[in-house]
Enzyme design. Sequence first.
Site, PDB file in Angstrom:
ATOM      1  N   THR A  43       0.830  -1.209   0.000  1.00  0.00           N
ATOM      2  CA  THR A  43       0.000   0.000   0.000  1.00  0.00           C
ATOM      3  C   THR A  43       0.861   1.253   0.000  1.00  0.00           C
ATOM      4  OG1 THR A  43      -1.693  -1.192   1.251  1.00  0.00           O
ATOM      5  CG2 THR A  43      -1.856   1.198   1.193  1.00  0.00           C
ATOM      6  N   THR A  44       1.885   1.276   0.875  1.00  0.00           N
ATOM      7  CA  THR A  44       2.760   2.442   0.980  1.00  0.00           C
ATOM      8  C   THR A  44       3.579   2.643  -0.285  1.00  0.00           C
ATOM      9  OG1 THR A  44       2.891   1.915   3.339  1.00  0.00           O
ATOM     10  CG2 THR A  44       4.408   3.578   2.521  1.00  0.00           C
ATOM     11  N   TYR A 106     -12.493  -3.920  -3.499  1.00  0.00           N
ATOM     12  CA  TYR A 106     -13.588  -3.499  -4.376  1.00  0.00           C
ATOM     13  C   TYR A 106     -14.585  -4.612  -4.671  1.00  0.00           C
ATOM     14  CZ  TYR A 106     -16.214  -0.900  -7.850  1.00  0.00           C
ATOM     15  OH  TYR A 106     -17.244  -0.279  -8.517  1.00  0.00           O
ATOM     16  N   TYR A 132      -2.668 -10.365   3.982  1.00  0.00           N
ATOM     17  CA  TYR A 132      -2.672  -8.964   4.389  1.00  0.00           C
ATOM     18  C   TYR A 132      -4.124  -8.553   4.578  1.00  0.00           C
ATOM     19  CZ  TYR A 132      -1.817  -3.861   3.993  1.00  0.00           C
ATOM     20  OH  TYR A 132      -1.764  -2.502   4.188  1.00  0.00           O
ATOM     21  N   ARG A 137      -9.205  -0.380   4.063  1.00  0.00           N
ATOM     22  CA  ARG A 137      -8.950  -0.059   2.662  1.00  0.00           C
ATOM     23  C   ARG A 137      -9.690  -0.995   1.707  1.00  0.00           C
ATOM     24  NH1 ARG A 137      -4.829   3.374   1.006  1.00  0.00           N
ATOM     25  NH2 ARG A 137      -3.542   4.228   2.666  1.00  0.00           N
ATOM     26  N   LYS A 162      -0.134 -10.188   7.903  1.00  0.00           N
ATOM     27  CA  LYS A 162       0.008  -8.796   8.309  1.00  0.00           C
ATOM     28  C   LYS A 162      -1.391  -8.333   8.653  1.00  0.00           C
ATOM     29  CE  LYS A 162       0.902  -4.100   6.662  1.00  0.00           C
ATOM     30  NZ  LYS A 162       1.280  -3.230   5.515  1.00  0.00           N
ATOM     31  N   ILE A 204       5.109  -4.981   9.781  1.00  0.00           N
ATOM     32  CA  ILE A 204       5.315  -4.428   8.436  1.00  0.00           C
ATOM     33  C   ILE A 204       4.883  -2.981   8.529  1.00  0.00           C
ATOM     34  CG2 ILE A 204       4.665  -4.541   6.014  1.00  0.00           C
ATOM     35  CD1 ILE A 204       4.442  -7.528   6.256  1.00  0.00           C
TER      36      ILE A 204
END
Length: 293
Positions: A43-44, A106, A132, A137, A162, A204
């Site tokens: 994501t980052t 989504y 994850y 999100r 994570k 993480i």
Amino acid sequence: MFSGSIPALVTPFRGGVFDEKAFRKLVDWQIENGSSALVPCGTTGEASTLSNAEHHRVIEVCVEQAAGRVPVIAGCGSNDTMNAHLHMTFSRKSGAKAALCVAPYYNRPSQAGLLAHFGYLAENNDLPIILYNVPGRTVTDILPETVCELARRYPDKIVGIKDASGDLSRVTDHRMGIGKHFCQLSGDDELALPANAAGAVGCISVTANVAPRLCADFQAACAAGDFEKAREINDLLYPLHYAMFEDASPGPVKYALSRVHDYLTDELRLPLVPCSDKARAEVDAALKHAGLI
């Protein structure tokens, strides 16, 4: 399999393109300052705005620059199972040691859909998978019973998680439902201390991008059971953990990195824009509190 401070690396851009030279410097700096593994294209790393070609190049450069000094956990998540499989196949060939696979976003799959998605990836690829879970999100939440079932079905493939659900009770749910061998990594910097106390073995991290040595020392203190020292370091980092999300991530962390390193910019890809003046002020104050500027 993995533990300690593991930065979810930013993807540096300059003039709209991947800044490979800056990324290589960032990888070296992370390793020199104690990061125990690296995660590109999470994501980052703005993976959602990278083309597949760019995505694969970032992973390839990360593995190449790390040169076996630390393992690379490649971000391979997608809302399309076949595209996630494509990322995993490339990452395995490039030398990554595991894949970080986010819950499909989504689409909003059911728990049965999550079992099918991750099951397909486990059955059709040799790369170990770290789940994850970040429902804030993705909307989809990988429930503990689903995590436990995946680990039971694929013990050699589904090796960890994570968890960025914000629910600390899940560390115990997973530990008791799977076992201590299952690698639990916090996905929330500000919750890493209680997560480690409950049985997690690392984080993480977003903050580790800009404070790798402090984050590594914090994780080492937790691993040694020295929670007094861990709390001291956590107090230094705590304002920074929150400042990293004072505006849409990774805007604040890219700004922070631009304050620490002159070879990095705060450039983002649309629809993200540089963080606000308020966020910049919060980041500056937090960097000073941590002794980083």
